[in-house]
Scaffold this active site. Structure first.
Site, mmCIF file in Angstrom:
data_model
loop_
_atom_site.group_PDB
_atom_site.id
_atom_site.type_symbol
_atom_site.label_atom_id
_atom_site.label_comp_id
_atom_site.label_asym_id
_atom_site.label_seq_id
_atom_site.Cartn_x
_atom_site.Cartn_y
_atom_site.Cartn_z
ATOM 1 N N HIS A 277 -31.856 18.267 -1.528
ATOM 2 C CA HIS A 277 -32.908 19.071 -0.894
ATOM 3 C C HIS A 277 -33.667 19.909 -1.908
ATOM 4 O O HIS A 277 -33.101 20.351 -2.910
ATOM 5 C CB HIS A 277 -32.287 19.998 0.157
ATOM 6 N N ASP B 20 -26.877 25.553 -6.424
ATOM 7 C CA ASP B 20 -26.046 24.893 -5.408
ATOM 8 C C ASP B 20 -25.338 23.745 -6.125
ATOM 9 O O ASP B 20 -26.001 22.877 -6.708
ATOM 10 C CB ASP B 20 -26.981 24.391 -4.293
ATOM 11 N N ASP C 231 -17.762 23.302 -2.713
ATOM 12 C CA ASP C 231 -19.233 23.375 -2.743
ATOM 13 C C ASP C 231 -19.651 24.847 -2.712
ATOM 14 O O ASP C 231 -19.283 25.575 -1.785
ATOM 15 C CB ASP C 231 -19.801 22.610 -1.541
ATOM 16 N N GLU D 58 -22.456 17.543 -6.857
ATOM 17 C CA GLU D 58 -23.791 18.127 -6.694
ATOM 18 C C GLU D 58 -24.164 19.021 -7.877
ATOM 19 O O GLU D 58 -23.310 19.751 -8.393
ATOM 20 C CB GLU D 58 -23.839 18.961 -5.397
ATOM 21 N N GLU E 20 -27.092 15.677 -4.213
ATOM 22 C CA GLU E 20 -25.680 15.647 -3.829
ATOM 23 C C GLU E 20 -25.267 14.309 -3.230
ATOM 24 O O GLU E 20 -25.194 14.168 -2.011
ATOM 25 C CB GLU E 20 -25.343 16.803 -2.893
ATOM 26 N N HIS F 39 -32.750 25.024 1.872
ATOM 27 C CA HIS F 39 -33.296 23.700 2.202
ATOM 28 C C HIS F 39 -34.798 23.856 2.406
ATOM 29 O O HIS F 39 -35.248 24.289 3.451
ATOM 30 C CB HIS F 39 -32.632 23.124 3.451
HETATM 31 MN MN MN Z 1 -23.880 22.317 -1.913
HETATM 32 MN MN MN Z 2 -26.848 21.286 -1.312
#
Ligand code: MN
Ligand code: MN
Length: 299
Positions: free
Chosen positions: A156, A96, A85, A285, A189, A164
């Protein structure tokens, strides 16, 4: 969204996807986790990106927030499933993204469940759609494949220098009434598991984030807070980075200081998260800009 801003989101996403695929190619049995993490972080820098958070490598029943510790000796093993990640930003505009890598784990269906849930969810990131319906698709897709979604990990909203940003996209259906609008940026995600569908905190912590400047005892504590504020832009960081920036710190002293800074409310800590029933966990994600044709920046 301003064209200039969109281009920065796209650049962050492009750097991320190159680093992600490079990282995935390095993950093999016997290879040290810290070597992969440091090579991926090096690649991000070389491509002109900055870190939105440390490269996360969470293995098997660990769902998230694991990364290499200072002098980490752990290696990847045959049979592992690994969540890689990554977070990259360009001038604060964040990408992200995560994928799950299988080392002969025989858990391809579990991984496919999170991948399929994500691709179904991404199609719905158009103006006017409701978040509750995106969550519903994620939950149904994962359950139809015989697994459970992880209910207490969510996608998010993303804003400049904010990983976030308020609005969440749960992996299970809720009553969230938010209606998507053009230019919103979200990370989605889906986490799938053969366990109970919930994660709990462990006592391992490698990742922290700046909250506020509170009175501190050691000069190094003040230095950590100023680095977290100015250089890490109040985004999540890890112990490895601090040891490199502050040469007078030993790992022992660093752990002591970080514990104090969490206790007095200067830092937030992100413990490694583990599946409640020790189920295996997969995650996929992407970051997406809401449009009639959604722009997935991290493909
Ligand atoms: Mn992530
Ligand atoms: Mn994330």
């Amino acid at each position: 969204m301003d064209e200039d801003i969109l281009n920065k989101y796209k650049k962050a996403g492009k750097i991320l996807s190159e680093a992600r695929e490079f990282g995935a190619s390095l993950i093999k049995p016997g290879v040290k986790i810290i070597d992969v993490v440091e090579k991926v972080e090096e690649r991000i820098k070389k491509l002109g990106g900055e870190f939105a958070f440390p490269v996360n490598v969470s293995i098997n029943q660990n769902a998230a927030h694991d990364t290499a510790d200072v002098n980490d000796v752990r290696v990847f093993n045959d049979g592992d499933i690994i969540k890689l990640d990554i977070g990259v930003h360009v001038d604060g505009y964040i990408a992200d993204s995560a994928r799950t890598i299988s080392l002969n784990s025989g858990r391809e269906d579990l991984i496919k469940a999170s991948e399929k849930a994500l691709s179904e969810a991404l199609k719905m990131m158009r103006p006017g759609n409701y978040i509750r319906d995106v969550s519903d698709v994620i939950e149904r897709t994962i359950r139809e494949m015989g697994f459970n979604p992880v209910m207490n990990l969510t996608g998010h909203g993303i804003e400049r220098y904010k990983l976030h940003a308020g609005i969440e996209i749960p992996n299970v259906r809720t009553n969230i009434g938010y209606q998507l609008k053009e230019g919103d940026v979200f990370a989605i995600e889906p986490f799938s598991t053969d366990g109970g569908g919930k994660v709990i905190e462990t006592d391992k912590v490698f990742i922290y984030m700046y909250l506020a400047d509170k009175p501190v005892r050691f000069p190094e504590s003040r230095k950590i807070l100023s680095v977290a504020r100015e250089e890490f832009h109040k985004l999540p960081f890890t112990k490895r980075w601090l040891i490199k920036k502050i040469p007078t710190l030993t790992p022992l002293k660093l752990n002591l200081i970080l514990r104090q800074l969490v206790q007095n409310g200067s830092l937030h800590d992100y413990p490694v998260l583990r599946e409640v029933n020790n189920g295996f966990v997969a995650q996929t994600e992407h970051t997406v800009v809401v449009r009639d044709n959604p722009i997935i920046t991290t493909l």
